[in-house]
Design a protein around this motif. Structure first.
Motif, PDB file in Angstrom:
ATOM      1  N   ILE A 114       0.826  -1.210   0.000  1.00 56.12           N
ATOM      2  CA  ILE A 114       0.000   0.000   0.000  1.00 56.12           C
ATOM      3  C   ILE A 114       0.862   1.263   0.000  1.00 56.12           C
ATOM      4  O   ILE A 114       0.518   2.258  -0.631  1.00 56.12           O
ATOM      5  CB  ILE A 114      -0.989  -0.017   1.199  1.00 56.12           C
ATOM      6  CG1 ILE A 114      -2.150   0.943   0.921  1.00 56.12           C
ATOM      7  CG2 ILE A 114      -0.310   0.330   2.509  1.00 56.12           C
ATOM      8  CD1 ILE A 114      -3.286   0.815   1.919  1.00 56.12           C
TER       9      ILE A 114
ATOM     10  N   ALA B  92       2.187   1.668  -3.642  1.00 50.72           N
ATOM     11  CA  ALA B  92       1.146   2.080  -4.584  1.00 50.72           C
ATOM     12  C   ALA B  92       0.626   3.481  -4.304  1.00 50.72           C
ATOM     13  O   ALA B  92       0.497   4.309  -5.219  1.00 50.72           O
ATOM     14  CB  ALA B  92      -0.011   1.087  -4.540  1.00 50.72           C
ATOM     15  N   ASP B  93       0.329   3.788  -3.054  1.00 52.01           N
ATOM     16  CA  ASP B  93      -0.426   5.001  -2.725  1.00 52.01           C
ATOM     17  C   ASP B  93       0.427   6.177  -2.272  1.00 52.01           C
ATOM     18  O   ASP B  93      -0.059   7.313  -2.238  1.00 52.01           O
ATOM     19  CB  ASP B  93      -1.470   4.688  -1.652  1.00 52.01           C
ATOM     20  CG  ASP B  93      -2.538   3.721  -2.155  1.00 52.01           C
ATOM     21  OD1 ASP B  93      -2.586   3.497  -3.373  1.00 52.01           O
ATOM     22  OD2 ASP B  93      -3.298   3.188  -1.327  1.00 52.01           O
TER      23      ASP B  93
ATOM     24  N   ASP C 248       3.958   5.857  -5.653  1.00 50.39           N
ATOM     25  CA  ASP C 248       3.551   5.847  -7.073  1.00 50.39           C
ATOM     26  C   ASP C 248       4.126   4.702  -7.900  1.00 50.39           C
ATOM     27  O   ASP C 248       4.393   4.857  -9.092  1.00 50.39           O
ATOM     28  CB  ASP C 248       3.914   7.185  -7.742  1.00 50.39           C
ATOM     29  CG  ASP C 248       3.246   8.369  -7.063  1.00 50.39           C
ATOM     30  OD1 ASP C 248       2.083   8.228  -6.658  1.00 50.39           O
ATOM     31  OD2 ASP C 248       3.895   9.428  -6.934  1.00 50.39           O
TER      32      ASP C 248
ATOM     33  N   LEU D 167      -3.929  -4.861  -2.163  1.00 52.38           N
ATOM     34  CA  LEU D 167      -4.234  -3.433  -2.150  1.00 52.38           C
ATOM     35  C   LEU D 167      -5.701  -3.185  -1.813  1.00 52.38           C
ATOM     36  O   LEU D 167      -6.029  -2.259  -1.051  1.00 52.38           O
ATOM     37  CB  LEU D 167      -3.895  -2.802  -3.501  1.00 52.38           C
ATOM     38  CG  LEU D 167      -2.400  -2.705  -3.831  1.00 52.38           C
ATOM     39  CD1 LEU D 167      -2.196  -2.211  -5.258  1.00 52.38           C
ATOM     40  CD2 LEU D 167      -1.679  -1.795  -2.849  1.00 52.38           C
TER      41      LEU D 167
ATOM     42  N   ARG E 249      -6.566  -1.156   1.597  1.00 54.66           N
ATOM     43  CA  ARG E 249      -7.288   0.121   1.516  1.00 54.66           C
ATOM     44  C   ARG E 249      -8.606   0.044   2.278  1.00 54.66           C
ATOM     45  O   ARG E 249      -9.019   1.010   2.931  1.00 54.66           O
ATOM     46  CB  ARG E 249      -7.525   0.500   0.058  1.00 54.66           C
ATOM     47  CG  ARG E 249      -6.258   0.951  -0.662  1.00 54.66           C
ATOM     48  CD  ARG E 249      -6.444   0.998  -2.155  1.00 54.66           C
ATOM     49  NE  ARG E 249      -5.229   1.425  -2.852  1.00 54.66           N
ATOM     50  CZ  ARG E 249      -4.918   1.096  -4.098  1.00 54.66           C
ATOM     51  NH1 ARG E 249      -5.754   0.327  -4.805  1.00 54.66           N
ATOM     52  NH2 ARG E 249      -3.804   1.504  -4.651  1.00 54.66           N
TER      53      ARG E 249
ATOM     54  N   LYS F 233      -9.439   2.620   5.275  1.00 49.66           N
ATOM     55  CA  LYS F 233     -10.629   3.476   5.211  1.00 49.66           C
ATOM     56  C   LYS F 233     -11.551   3.211   6.401  1.00 49.66           C
ATOM     57  O   LYS F 233     -12.143   4.146   6.950  1.00 49.66           O
ATOM     58  CB  LYS F 233     -11.365   3.252   3.892  1.00 49.66           C
ATOM     59  CG  LYS F 233     -10.659   3.889   2.690  1.00 49.66           C
ATOM     60  CD  LYS F 233     -11.431   3.723   1.397  1.00 49.66           C
ATOM     61  CE  LYS F 233     -11.244   2.376   0.767  1.00 49.66           C
ATOM     62  NZ  LYS F 233     -11.801   2.276  -0.600  1.00 49.66           N
TER      63      LYS F 233
ATOM     64  N   THR G  72     -13.657   6.541   0.086  1.00 47.95           N
ATOM     65  CA  THR G  72     -12.592   6.357  -0.900  1.00 47.95           C
ATOM     66  C   THR G  72     -11.974   7.693  -1.291  1.00 47.95           C
ATOM     67  O   THR G  72     -10.746   7.826  -1.367  1.00 47.95           O
ATOM     68  CB  THR G  72     -13.132   5.631  -2.151  1.00 47.95           C
ATOM     69  OG1 THR G  72     -13.560   4.320  -1.762  1.00 47.95           O
ATOM     70  CG2 THR G  72     -12.058   5.516  -3.215  1.00 47.95           C
TER      71      THR G  72
ATOM     72  N   TYR H 223      -9.912   9.020   1.546  1.00 48.69           N
ATOM     73  CA  TYR H 223      -8.661   8.254   1.629  1.00 48.69           C
ATOM     74  C   TYR H 223      -7.679   8.755   0.567  1.00 48.69           C
ATOM     75  O   TYR H 223      -6.495   8.974   0.853  1.00 48.69           O
ATOM     76  CB  TYR H 223      -8.931   6.764   1.430  1.00 48.69           C
ATOM     77  CG  TYR H 223      -7.676   5.931   1.328  1.00 48.69           C
ATOM     78  CD1 TYR H 223      -6.993   5.519   2.466  1.00 48.69           C
ATOM     79  CD2 TYR H 223      -7.155   5.572   0.086  1.00 48.69           C
ATOM     80  CE1 TYR H 223      -5.830   4.775   2.372  1.00 48.69           C
ATOM     81  CE2 TYR H 223      -5.987   4.833  -0.020  1.00 48.69           C
ATOM     82  CZ  TYR H 223      -5.330   4.431   1.120  1.00 48.69           C
ATOM     83  OH  TYR H 223      -4.170   3.702   1.019  1.00 48.69           O
ATOM     84  N   ASN H 224      -8.158   8.953  -0.650  1.00 43.66           N
ATOM     85  CA  ASN H 224      -7.300   9.434  -1.737  1.00 43.66           C
ATOM     86  C   ASN H 224      -6.770  10.834  -1.458  1.00 43.66           C
ATOM     87  O   ASN H 224      -5.644  11.162  -1.841  1.00 43.66           O
ATOM     88  CB  ASN H 224      -8.070   9.416  -3.065  1.00 43.66           C
ATOM     89  CG  ASN H 224      -8.356   8.007  -3.545  1.00 43.66           C
ATOM     90  OD1 ASN H 224      -7.700   7.053  -3.140  1.00 43.66           O
ATOM     91  ND2 ASN H 224      -9.353   7.862  -4.410  1.00 43.66           N
TER      92      ASN H 224
ATOM     93  N   THR I  23      -3.824  10.389   0.926  1.00 41.73           N
ATOM     94  CA  THR I  23      -2.598   9.910   0.275  1.00 41.73           C
ATOM     95  C   THR I  23      -1.993  10.986  -0.627  1.00 41.73           C
ATOM     96  O   THR I  23      -0.770  11.070  -0.745  1.00 41.73           O
ATOM     97  CB  THR I  23      -2.862   8.619  -0.532  1.00 41.73           C
ATOM     98  OG1 THR I  23      -3.893   8.847  -1.500  1.00 41.73           O
ATOM     99  CG2 THR I  23      -3.263   7.478   0.382  1.00 41.73           C
TER     100      THR I  23
ATOM    101  N   ASN J 126       1.754  12.161  -0.071  1.00 42.26           N
ATOM    102  CA  ASN J 126       2.674  11.957  -1.177  1.00 42.26           C
ATOM    103  C   ASN J 126       3.723  13.068  -1.263  1.00 42.26           C
ATOM    104  O   ASN J 126       4.865  12.832  -1.669  1.00 42.26           O
ATOM    105  CB  ASN J 126       1.889  11.869  -2.489  1.00 42.26           C
ATOM    106  CG  ASN J 126       2.733  11.381  -3.634  1.00 42.26           C
ATOM    107  OD1 ASN J 126       3.473  12.150  -4.235  1.00 42.26           O
ATOM    108  ND2 ASN J 126       2.623  10.106  -3.945  1.00 42.26           N
TER     109      ASN J 126
END
Length: 271
Positions: free
Chosen positions: A135, A138-139, A142, A163, A167, A171, A222, A225-226, A229, A233
């Motif tokens: 995770i 990926a999140d 990248d 994943l 996630r 969440k 979702t 959560y995005n 991240t 990032n």
């Protein structure tokens, strides 16, 4: 194509900061970061002949890192769901720790966005290690699914499942615990810490300014959560303004993990 020593040094330096932050988010101990970084450098240099350029140098390097980190964690327990609460209680039950955390706090400029990064790091440590690695890659870093599959030596389907479940867990934790999103959330640590040295009105103003908080009424889990991240990032935890405070709290959380402490109804501002 054979990579020269100079080219190896250049490629390693290009990836060093992200590699170190990746290691730190997994092991949450600065000395371990330095030790593992050195070990990764040596192993990569000794095995540079095995780099076939079928994948990127970054993917190859993170695969070495992930395998060494797996070995590092073989004898260690994952954090429990109440690890952060145990950290708070351990501090509230020890006057010397209260003094230390306040001393560290006032040497740093507290930023809630950096605390969201710290919180995300803590929650990830509830996950099984391979799901934790997947995770993050990926999140936060990248990596593509096929690159994660190469690093973990898993099938694409297996990585996709890891994943999805990871996630879902993340969440659920944020949905149930985070007071930034729900008034009924159990975790109020970002507000508690921000209140120290600030008025409640100033704390609420800072919280309300976060895009994550602005979107909470219209966004689903979702999307929220995005948004987390996306914020994380852009943060290097080792370079953040709250590094000393969060490093102290992460080490104390690790020490308190799995233990039980009596409840004390005291906010940080009262310590």
């Amino acid at each position: 194509m054979k990579i020269t020593d100079a080219e190896f040094d250049r490629l390693f330096k290009e990836n060093q900061s992200k590699l170190k932050s990746f290691i730190y988010r997994l092991v949450t101990n600065t000395q371990d970061v330095e030790d593992l970084s050195q070990e990764i450098f040596i192993k990569a240099y000794k095995n540079i002949h095995s780099f076939q350029e079928k994948s990127s140098f970054k993917t190859w390097l993170f695969a070495i890192a992930s395998n060494l980190i797996k070995d590092h964690f073989k004898a260690q327990k994952r954090w429990t769901r109440n690890a952060q609460d145990n950290c708070s209680q351990s501090i509230k039950n020890a006057p010397e720790l209260q003094e230390e955390v306040m001393d560290v706090y006032f040497k740093n400029e507290f930023e809630i966005k950096n605390h969201i990064d710290y919180c995300f790091t803590c929650v990830m440590k509830y996950l099984p290690l391979e799901r934790h690695i997947a995770i993050m890659m990926a999140d936060i870093y990248d990596f593509k699914i096929n690159e994660i599959a190469e690093v973990l030596n898993k099938s694409l389907g297996s990585v996709k499942h890891m994943l999805f479940t990871s996630r879902k867990t993340m969440k659920q934790v944020f949905d149930e615990d985070c007071t930034l999103i729900h008034k009924t959330g159990a975790c109020w640590k970002c507000s508690e810490l921000s209140n120290t040295g600030n008025s409640k009105a100033e704390t609420q103003r800072k919280i309300a300014a976060l895009e994550l908080v602005k979107a909470k009424e219209q966004a689903n889990a979702t999307k929220l959560y995005n948004m987390r991240t996306a914020l994380i990032n852009g943060i290097d935890p080792l370079q953040s303004s709250n590094f000393q405070l969060h490093d102290f709290l992460l080490n104390q959380t690790d020490h308190a993990n799995g233990k039980t402490y009596p409840k004390v109804d005291t906010d940080c501002k009262d310590l």
